[in-house]
Each structure stands twice: as C-alpha cells, then as structure tokens.
Write an enzyme that holds these catalytic residues in place. Structure first.
Site, PDB file in Angstrom:
ATOM      1  N   GLY A  57       0.882  -1.162  -0.047  1.00  0.00           N
ATOM      2  CA  GLY A  57      -0.117  -0.091  -0.018  1.00  0.00           C
ATOM      3  C   GLY A  57       0.724   1.227  -0.176  1.00  0.00           C
ATOM      4  O   GLY A  57       2.030   1.145   0.302  1.00  0.00           O
ATOM      5  N   CYS A  84       4.985  -6.164   1.513  1.00  0.00           N
ATOM      6  CA  CYS A  84       5.544  -4.781   1.603  1.00  0.00           C
ATOM      7  C   CYS A  84       4.575  -4.240   2.855  1.00  0.00           C
ATOM      8  O   CYS A  84       5.099  -4.443   4.048  1.00  0.00           O
ATOM      9  CB  CYS A  84       5.217  -4.002   0.310  1.00  0.00           C
ATOM     10  SG  CYS A  84       6.057  -2.419   0.146  1.00  0.00           S
ATOM     11  N   TYR A  85       3.809  -3.186   2.434  1.00  0.00           N
ATOM     12  CA  TYR A  85       3.126  -2.611   3.715  1.00  0.00           C
ATOM     13  C   TYR A  85       2.670  -3.636   4.817  1.00  0.00           C
ATOM     14  O   TYR A  85       2.592  -3.444   5.806  1.00  0.00           O
ATOM     15  CB  TYR A  85       2.022  -1.653   3.188  1.00  0.00           C
ATOM     16  CG  TYR A  85       1.515  -1.011   4.125  1.00  0.00           C
ATOM     17  CD1 TYR A  85       1.889   0.290   4.710  1.00  0.00           C
ATOM     18  CD2 TYR A  85       0.143  -1.261   4.781  1.00  0.00           C
ATOM     19  CE1 TYR A  85       1.338   0.865   5.789  1.00  0.00           C
ATOM     20  CE2 TYR A  85      -0.472  -0.704   5.753  1.00  0.00           C
ATOM     21  CZ  TYR A  85       0.111   0.517   6.192  1.00  0.00           C
ATOM     22  OH  TYR A  85      -0.490   1.122   7.474  1.00  0.00           O
ATOM     23  N   HIS A 172       7.853  -7.285  -4.011  1.00  0.00           N
ATOM     24  CA  HIS A 172       6.602  -7.837  -4.905  1.00  0.00           C
ATOM     25  C   HIS A 172       6.793  -8.992  -5.440  1.00  0.00           C
ATOM     26  O   HIS A 172       7.283  -8.927  -6.664  1.00  0.00           O
ATOM     27  CB  HIS A 172       6.268  -6.486  -5.496  1.00  0.00           C
ATOM     28  CG  HIS A 172       5.829  -5.398  -4.817  1.00  0.00           C
ATOM     29  ND1 HIS A 172       4.472  -5.341  -4.021  1.00  0.00           N
ATOM     30  CD2 HIS A 172       6.241  -4.431  -4.391  1.00  0.00           C
ATOM     31  CE1 HIS A 172       4.392  -4.067  -3.680  1.00  0.00           C
ATOM     32  NE2 HIS A 172       5.564  -3.457  -3.481  1.00  0.00           N
ATOM     33  N   GLU A 174       4.481 -10.454  -6.805  1.00  0.00           N
ATOM     34  CA  GLU A 174       3.234 -10.773  -7.625  1.00  0.00           C
ATOM     35  C   GLU A 174       3.773 -10.008  -9.250  1.00  0.00           C
ATOM     36  O   GLU A 174       3.182 -10.370 -10.141  1.00  0.00           O
ATOM     37  CB  GLU A 174       2.122 -10.097  -7.075  1.00  0.00           C
ATOM     38  CG  GLU A 174       2.015  -8.525  -7.137  1.00  0.00           C
ATOM     39  CD  GLU A 174       2.688  -7.987  -5.736  1.00  0.00           C
ATOM     40  OE1 GLU A 174       3.487  -8.904  -4.917  1.00  0.00           O
ATOM     41  OE2 GLU A 174       2.383  -7.074  -5.494  1.00  0.00           O
ATOM     42  N   ASP A 230     -17.283 -10.770 -23.265  1.00  0.00           N
ATOM     43  CA  ASP A 230     -17.924 -10.881 -21.848  1.00  0.00           C
ATOM     44  C   ASP A 230     -19.380 -11.432 -22.364  1.00  0.00           C
ATOM     45  O   ASP A 230     -19.839 -12.314 -21.502  1.00  0.00           O
ATOM     46  CB  ASP A 230     -17.953  -9.671 -20.875  1.00  0.00           C
ATOM     47  CG  ASP A 230     -16.357  -9.335 -20.592  1.00  0.00           C
ATOM     48  OD1 ASP A 230     -15.506 -10.150 -20.830  1.00  0.00           O
ATOM     49  OD2 ASP A 230     -16.299  -8.026 -20.542  1.00  0.00           O
ATOM     50  N   LYS A 371     -10.777 -11.016 -16.359  1.00  0.00           N
ATOM     51  CA  LYS A 371     -10.750 -11.367 -17.900  1.00  0.00           C
ATOM     52  C   LYS A 371     -10.029 -12.419 -18.610  1.00  0.00           C
ATOM     53  O   LYS A 371     -10.642 -13.261 -19.354  1.00  0.00           O
ATOM     54  CB  LYS A 371     -10.314  -9.970 -18.664  1.00  0.00           C
ATOM     55  CG  LYS A 371     -10.573  -9.877 -20.096  1.00  0.00           C
ATOM     56  CD  LYS A 371     -11.698  -8.796 -20.425  1.00  0.00           C
ATOM     57  CE  LYS A 371     -12.113  -8.958 -21.747  1.00  0.00           C
ATOM     58  NZ  LYS A 371     -13.342  -7.943 -22.050  1.00  0.00           N
TER      59      LYS A 371
END
Ligand code: XMP
Length: 515
Positions: A57, A84-85, A172, A174, A230, A371
């Site tokens: 964050g 992290c945060y 991070h 990710e 979609d 998606k």
C-alpha cells in the site's frame, strides 16, 4: 469437490498491484477474493480462508490514520503472507521496529535468502532478483520472528514467525520483475496453506451451471449481446444452463464494425443453436445523433437509446424474469485500490434501469472472474478463438471514434478504414499481442494530390495500444512496413481520405479512445 472449498483472502491496503496478486493466485488454480483491509474480523471468520495475503500500500505505518488491522487479527490460526506494507504493519503491530526511509526505494534489488524453506524452498542458491517499491523498512523483527532474507545492503528482505503462521516479504512477488515471484506465491499456497489446485474453468462450469439453474428456477432469461467476449461467454454459459429459455438480444446500433453483427449472430446460432433476436435500430440511433458533436452527449444518447430498444424487445418475450449480464470481478471489487480515472471521466452505459422497470432479476455468472479467466472459460465452452481473442470494443462503438458529427456516411468511411487496420494487423500476426487496434476519423480536411489533381479530404488516425487492463496503456511500436501498408491501403481504398497519421500518445495522460 467444491471449487470454493479452499480459498485465500486478500486484504487490500491500496496497492496498485492488489489485483495482480489475485490473478497470480487464481493462475495457481486457487480461488481468492479481494476485500478492504478493514472488512472486520467477523467477516474474516465467516469467510473461512485457508490463508490470508496482506497487500502492499502507499501509506507509511507512521502516518496518522494509516490503515491498520485489529489486534485480534493475529489470533486467527491461519497462515498470513504480508507483502511490503503488509509486512511492515505486522512488524509494527507486534512490537518490531519499522524505520521511515527518507526516500522511497523503487526498482530492482538483490536478495540473499537465509532460510531456503517454506516460501523460499526450491528456488536455488543464487541471490534472488526482486522488485522493491517501499518507503518504510523493518529494522528489527518482533519477538518470535526471524529474518529469512536480507538485501545486498542488509535491509530485512523477508521474515517469518517461527510458528509458521506469518511470512513477510519486503518486495513484490506478484510482479514480473520478480522472476521467481510466482514460485514464492505458490509455495505459500501449496506448502504453507496446503491448498490444492481446485479452481479450474472446467470445474467452474459445473458449479456455475448449477447455480444458474437454481437461481432461474425454470424462469426465462434475456441477455444483451454486443459482440464482445464478456457478453458472448455469459450467453453461452447461461444457454448451457437453461437452454432455449434464454433469448439473446442483439441491438445493431449502426455504429458497429464491418460485418460484426453478422459474425456474432452466425457464431452463436451456428455453433450453439441459440435463440437470437437481432434488431436493426441503426436509423433510430443516427436520427438521435444528428448534429451532436459533444462526446459525453454521444455516449448518453447511445446508452439511453440502447436501453429503450432493448426494453422494447425484451418486452415482447412473455414472462421473462431474469437479465443475464457479463459483469466481471474487477467491477465488483470493493477495494481501496487506485482505480483508473476512466471510470468517471467517460460515462459507460449500463442497464440498471431495466431491472426496476421490468422487474428483472440479475444473473451475473462471471462476477467472480478476471478477463483472462473469462477467455479460458470461453475456450472450455468450445467458443471459437475469433470471439475469445477479440479486442475490447466500446459500447458507443464507432460513434466515439468519429470526432465531430456522426453520420451514416462518415461511419461507413471509418468502417472501411477500421477493417483495413484490422486486416493488416492480423495479417502481420500482431493482433493477439495488442490490447486494441483501430482507426479514428478526424474532422480535419487537408490538401493532397492524387494523380494530377488537388484533393481536399479527411484525415484518419491509427491507434494501436498495448495494455494489461485498459487502465494504463502505451502505443505500439508498429513495424514501419505495417504502418506503411495500412496507410497506403486506406488512402487508396477509402474514398474521402487522403491522409493517415499514427497516434503516439500513452495513457495517461491521454486515453485510449479519442472521446
Ligand atoms: P479509455 O478511452 O477510457 O478506455 O482509455 C479504456 C478502455 O475502455 C474501453 N471503453 C469502453 N468500453 N463502454 C465500454 O464497454 C464504453 O463506453 C467505453 N469507453 C471506453 C476502451 O475501448 C478501452 O479499452
């Protein structure tokens, strides 16, 4: 086995990467949901997660009013990964020491792993390349914790609680700039939380079909299809659940791409034998758009007219009780994350009014999906690649790519130019690598020369962008031969155009669409 049986809860502290964490976990075939950090311990208890991830964050743990966790949070006997945060906050709340850095550290870093077990197992001996983006850093870990990795300049890179219930990483895992990040996250899921890869689109179909049947309970459903992936996947999935109790309505608003209406209709009818009502309402749309130049007014007119036409058509179906919609997970998340400005800068149409007026209930079978998951679901349902890989196309269609007044003639001009862009991009094998490729018709006439004659004609702009989610984007560095072919074909084949330009603006500060 219930596909939701083993799930991960992501508590969002406002990181721009929170959705990325969720996508990485889903890619590992584990179901997860994102909720705000302050969702409350009662919710967490009832959610019953196998593990919890605390996102990063933008705040400093020392800021007044910085997001926090209730103390009792640490009483859950569930493994937690703080990123992290999330790690700094835990260190602070449990009695460690967190130092405020003078400036934000941002970029690549190298990490020496001191404890190659648990989340760091199987990564090899070489120092880890990781991506850092932080202001604070942990100076001293709380009692009962140990440092499991340090960066080259000796900053605490990772820590764990010795009882195995908390893991923290300063970097991070990710993002792609942490090459072994996926493995680290998977170690957390599979080794620490003992999750199994249950979340697959094949098993999703079974659950979704069951859920739709239960919800609809013998009733009739309508679904608006637009040609986009979609709505098409929603329709095919609902069709699988309720068969021809589903009617699809396809409104041709006159501002679609070349051959689009035919293609969509053909695919759904031919492959899936679906009931489709196609309404040619182009005349109505053009009439309302006459003389209108303002982008927002165009959007509103098209949105409202669409609802009117849709309502009239749906009203012709007897005893319809449900409206199926292709809402995706990113629209559902009640998160504190930064949401791109486009949501409010340009109004998107919705069919909320329909529900009240016609007393329809919603069926939204894709509400849990990202998606990329919708695309793999489509494949699993046997839908053709051509539909699944389609670039996004805005609801107001070509109208917001014709700058100035939208007339049938200008629309036809743009449709031709647009189809040349797509043909050439597909021909060069570039279509799948980009987010969108399209043409824009400008209200600018310039002088040219064709043969021996002076011309004074229109300008077309080409826009090709790459993007992950449409929130930010960069222009594609198209090979010169491709731009050149597009340009000469448009000028030669589209009457009324004598100049082609290439849009080299990124988003932000520009947007993807021109209006
Ligand atoms: P912008 O132009 O805001 O677009 O950068 C971001 C993405 O959203 C698409 N877009 C729309 N999609 N209805 C839609 O369904 C709309 O009104 C709309 N406006 C923009 C755009 O094509 C891009 O992918």
């Amino acid at each position: 086995m219930d596909i939701h049986a083993q799930k991960i809860l992501i508590l969002d502290f406002g990181s721009q990467y929170t959705q990325l964490i969720a996508r990485r976990i889903r890619e590992a075939k584990v179901y997860c949901e994102i909720h705000p950090y302050n969702v409350g311990n009662d919710f967490i208890k009832s959610f019953n997660p196998r593990g919890i991830v605390l996102s990063g964050g933008p705040s400093s743990v020392h800021d007044r009013g910085a997001p926090r966790l209730e103390k009792e949070f640490f009483d859950f006997k569930v493994p937690v990964l703080g990123i992290c945060y999330g790690m700094q906050l835990t260190a602070k709340l449990l009695g460690g020491k967190v130092e405020r850095s003078k400036k934000r550290e941002y970029g690549p870093a190298t990490l020496n792993v001191l404890d190659p077990t648990d989340i760091f197992s199987g990564l090899g001996r070489a120092p880890l390349k990781v991506w850092m983006s932080h202001g604070d850093r942990v100076e001293k870990v709380p009692r009962g914790f140990k440092v499991t990795a340090r960066s080259a300049n000796s900053v605490v890179g990772a820590m764990k609680k010795t009882d195995g219930l908390f893991y923290g990483v300063q970097f991070h895992p990710e993002v792609v700039h942490t090459p072994k990040g996926t493995r680290i996250l998977r170690n957390f899921l599979y080794k620490v939380c003992k999750c199994r890869p249950l979340w697959t689109m094949r098993s999703f179909i079974e659950t979704a079909v069951d859920d739709i049947r239960k919800r609809v309970d013998g009733g009739k459903v309508v679904c608006g299809i637009s040609g986009g992936v979609d709505s098409a996947v929603t329709a095919v999935l609902v069709n699988r659940a309720v068969g021809d109790r589903l009617t699809c309505i396809f409104v041709d608003n006159g501002v679609l791409r070349k051959g689009e209406a035919d293609k969509v209709e053909k695919t759904l009818k031919k492959h899936f034998h679906m009931r489709i009502r196609r309404v040619d309402a182009s005349g109505r749309f053009f009439k309302r758009l006459k003389g209108v130049e303002d982008p927002e007014r165009k959007r509103k007119i098209i949105g409202n007219e669409f609802i009117r036409v849709f309502e009239e058509e749906a009203g012709k179906i007897k005893k319809v009780g449900f409206l199926a919609q292709g809402t995706l997970y990113p629209d559902v998340i009640e998160s504190v994350s930064f949401k791109g400005p486009s949501a409010t800068i340009k109004s998107h149409h919705n069919v909320g009014g329909l529900l009240k007026k016609m007393r329809l209930k919603l069926v939204e079978p894709l509400r849990e999906l990202f998606k990329d998951e919708v695309r793999s679901l489509g494949r699993e349902l046997g839908m053709p690649e051509e539909v699944i890989e389609r670039h996004p196309f805005p609801g107001p269609g070509l109208a917001i790519r014709i700058i100035g007044e939208v007339t049938p003639k200008r629309c036809e001009m743009l449709r031709k130019a647009d189809s040349i862009v797509l043909e050439e991009i597909k021909g060069a094998g570039l279509y799948r690598s980009m987010w969108q490729a399209f043409a824009v018709l400008l209200p600018v006439k310039t002088v040219g020369v064709m043969g021996d004659e002076r011309t004074y004609e229109n300008t077309v702009a080409i826009r090709c962008v790459e993007s992950v989610d449409g929130m930010t984007a960069d222009w594609v560095r198209l090979p010169y031969e491709v731009v050149s072919r597009i340009s000469s074909r448009i000028i030669n084949e589209v009457r009324g155009v004598n100049r082609v330009v290439y849009d080299i603006s990124s988003k932000p500060p520009s947007t993807i669409e021109w209006e």
